[in-house]
Design a protein around this motif. Structure first.
Motif, short mmCIF file in Angstrom:
data_model
loop_
_atom_site.label_atom_id
_atom_site.label_comp_id
_atom_site.label_asym_id
_atom_site.label_seq_id
_atom_site.Cartn_x
_atom_site.Cartn_y
_atom_site.Cartn_z
N TRP A 1 44.29 30.02 105.77
CA TRP A 1 44.85 28.68 105.95
C TRP A 1 45.28 28.50 107.40
CZ3 TRP A 1 47.51 32.81 104.34
CH2 TRP A 1 48.77 33.04 104.90
N THR A 2 45.52 27.28 107.77
CA THR A 2 46.01 26.95 109.10
C THR A 2 47.45 26.44 108.95
OG1 THR A 2 43.78 26.29 109.74
CG2 THR A 2 45.57 25.58 111.17
N ASP A 3 48.39 27.06 109.72
CA ASP A 3 49.79 26.66 109.59
C ASP A 3 50.07 25.40 110.41
OD1 ASP A 3 49.99 27.50 112.21
OD2 ASP A 3 51.17 29.28 111.77
N ALA A 4 51.30 24.95 110.42
CA ALA A 4 51.68 23.69 111.09
C ALA A 4 51.48 23.76 112.60
CB ALA A 4 53.15 23.37 110.78
N GLN A 5 51.51 24.96 113.20
CA GLN A 5 51.31 25.10 114.64
C GLN A 5 49.83 25.23 115.00
OE1 GLN A 5 53.57 27.12 112.98
NE2 GLN A 5 55.38 25.99 113.64
N GLY A 6 48.94 25.25 114.02
CA GLY A 6 47.52 25.34 114.26
C GLY A 6 46.98 26.77 114.27
N THR A 7 47.78 27.74 113.92
CA THR A 7 47.35 29.13 113.89
C THR A 7 46.65 29.42 112.57
OG1 THR A 7 49.31 29.72 115.19
CG2 THR A 7 48.15 31.52 114.09
N VAL A 8 45.49 30.05 112.64
CA VAL A 8 44.75 30.43 111.44
C VAL A 8 45.34 31.74 110.93
CG1 VAL A 8 42.51 31.07 110.50
CG2 VAL A 8 42.67 29.27 112.23
N ARG A 9 45.68 31.76 109.65
CA ARG A 9 46.30 32.94 109.04
C ARG A 9 45.54 33.34 107.79
NH1 ARG A 9 51.80 33.93 110.50
NH2 ARG A 9 52.56 32.42 112.00
N THR A 10 45.70 34.60 107.39
CA THR A 10 45.14 35.09 106.13
C THR A 10 46.23 35.79 105.35
OG1 THR A 10 44.46 37.17 107.13
CG2 THR A 10 42.82 35.41 107.08
N GLY A 11 46.06 35.80 104.03
CA GLY A 11 47.05 36.44 103.17
C GLY A 11 46.54 36.48 101.75
N THR A 12 47.43 36.85 100.83
CA THR A 12 47.10 36.96 99.42
C THR A 12 47.89 35.93 98.65
OG1 THR A 12 46.76 39.32 99.72
CG2 THR A 12 46.99 38.54 97.48
N ALA A 13 47.19 35.14 97.82
CA ALA A 13 47.84 34.12 96.99
C ALA A 13 47.29 34.21 95.58
CB ALA A 13 47.59 32.74 97.58
N PRO B 1 45.53 24.85 96.80
CA PRO B 1 46.83 24.54 97.41
C PRO B 1 47.70 25.79 97.48
CG PRO B 1 46.78 23.76 95.15
CD PRO B 1 45.42 24.30 95.44
N VAL B 2 48.39 25.97 98.62
CA VAL B 2 49.35 27.06 98.80
C VAL B 2 50.60 26.48 99.43
CG1 VAL B 2 47.63 28.91 98.99
CG2 VAL B 2 48.36 27.69 101.04
N TRP B 3 51.66 27.27 99.46
CA TRP B 3 52.93 26.84 100.05
C TRP B 3 53.32 27.84 101.13
CZ3 TRP B 3 55.19 22.28 98.73
CH2 TRP B 3 54.67 21.65 97.61
N THR B 4 53.81 27.32 102.25
CA THR B 4 54.22 28.17 103.36
C THR B 4 55.68 27.88 103.72
OG1 THR B 4 53.47 26.59 105.02
CG2 THR B 4 51.89 28.25 104.30
N ASP B 5 56.30 28.86 104.41
CA ASP B 5 57.66 28.63 104.90
C ASP B 5 57.59 28.04 106.31
OD1 ASP B 5 56.94 30.75 106.50
OD2 ASP B 5 58.41 32.14 105.67
N HIS C 1 57.73 29.44 109.05
CA HIS C 1 57.04 30.33 110.00
C HIS C 1 55.56 30.47 109.68
CE1 HIS C 1 60.99 31.34 111.46
NE2 HIS C 1 61.36 31.67 110.24
N GLY C 2 55.07 29.78 108.68
CA GLY C 2 53.67 29.84 108.33
C GLY C 2 53.29 30.92 107.35
N HIS C 3 54.25 31.66 106.81
CA HIS C 3 53.96 32.71 105.84
C HIS C 3 53.87 32.11 104.44
CE1 HIS C 3 56.09 34.85 109.15
NE2 HIS C 3 54.98 35.58 109.05
N LEU C 4 53.04 32.72 103.59
CA LEU C 4 52.91 32.24 102.21
C LEU C 4 54.18 32.51 101.43
CD1 LEU C 4 49.30 33.37 101.21
CD2 LEU C 4 50.11 31.07 101.67
N VAL C 5 54.57 31.54 100.61
CA VAL C 5 55.73 31.67 99.73
C VAL C 5 55.35 31.13 98.36
CG1 VAL C 5 57.46 31.55 101.57
CG2 VAL C 5 56.66 29.45 100.50
N ASP C 6 56.22 31.37 97.39
CA ASP C 6 55.98 30.85 96.04
C ASP C 6 56.12 29.33 96.02
OD1 ASP C 6 55.58 33.36 94.99
OD2 ASP C 6 57.70 33.63 94.50
N ARG C 7 55.51 28.74 95.03
CA ARG C 7 55.61 27.30 94.81
C ARG C 7 57.08 26.94 94.60
NH1 ARG C 7 51.43 25.53 91.01
NH2 ARG C 7 50.59 24.68 92.89
N PRO C 8 57.56 25.81 95.14
CA PRO C 8 58.96 25.43 94.94
C PRO C 8 59.25 25.21 93.45
CG PRO C 8 57.82 23.79 96.30
CD PRO C 8 56.83 24.85 95.95
N ALA C 9 60.49 25.44 93.08
CA ALA C 9 60.90 25.29 91.68
C ALA C 9 60.82 23.84 91.26
CB ALA C 9 62.31 25.82 91.51
#
Length: 192
Positions: free
Chosen positions: A94-106, A119-123, A125-133
């Motif tokens: 995915w691409t975060d809000a600053q335009g940096t391309v990132r990879t991770g596990t979702a 669809p994924v959710w980021t904090d 800093h652009g890191h993957l986080v759980d879906r909001p409650a």
């Protein structure tokens, strides 16, 4: 022999009675004050606890940002257990809000093909986080947090009242023992 029925009289500690000791009235006032403060303090603590949990949930939800990720491939079964019933872990990009391309596990729907967007959710800093409650989960957390804090606050006050009451009772028992020793000496006999 007939068994006598014990009658509990409400407010007996405040009534005029020749056998009522001063410590009985003091104990009654301590119990009344402890319950009043526990009720009021527990309610105030519960409201404050609920507000704190609600503020924490709002901060947590505000930090989550939605993003779109591309599935690169599923994670092998031995790497990590399945997240939920029909979801599997997949490597995504995915691409975060600053335009940096990132990879991770979702976690994604089982059977999602490679190259598909999810669809994924980021904090912040652009890191993957759980879906909001969901609002229902947030409400449940607020209610449980407030009830827990209120109950703990009320029990704390009641425990303090109990300790004070035990001290008054111990002091009254000691005084009673001293008075009994004086009375026994006047009778000319010693007990025990």
């Amino acid at each position: 022999m007939r068994k006598t029925k014990r009658v509990k009289v409400l407010g007996w500690r405040w009534r005029r009675n020749e056998l009522r000791r001063h410590s009985d009235a003091v104990e009654a006032w301590i119990v009344l004050a402890a319950w009043a403060f526990a009720t009021a303090g527990g309610a105030v603590a519960g409201v404050a606890g609920a507000q704190a949990v609600e503020a924490a949930q709002a901060r947590s939800g505000a930090a989550h940002r939605p993003a779109t990720a591309v599935v690169l491939g599923t994670v092998p079964h031995g790497a990590r257990a399945v997240a939920t019933y029909n979801r599997v872990l997949a490597n995504v990009r995915w691409t975060d809000a600053q335009g940096t391309v990132r990879t991770g596990t979702a976690d994604v729907q089982a059977g999602t093909s490679v190259g598909r967007t999810v669809p994924v959710w980021t904090d912040g800093h652009g890191h993957l986080v759980d879906r909001p409650a969901s609002p229902a989960v947030v409400t449940a957390r607020v209610v449980m947090g407030g009830a827990g804090v209120g109950l703990a606050g009320g029990l704390f006050v009641l425990a303090g009242g109990r300790l004070i009451r035990l001290r008054v009772e111990r002091r009254a028992t000691d005084r009673w023992g001293e008075e009994w020793e004086l009375t026994g000496a006047r009778w000319g006999r010693r007990t025990g």
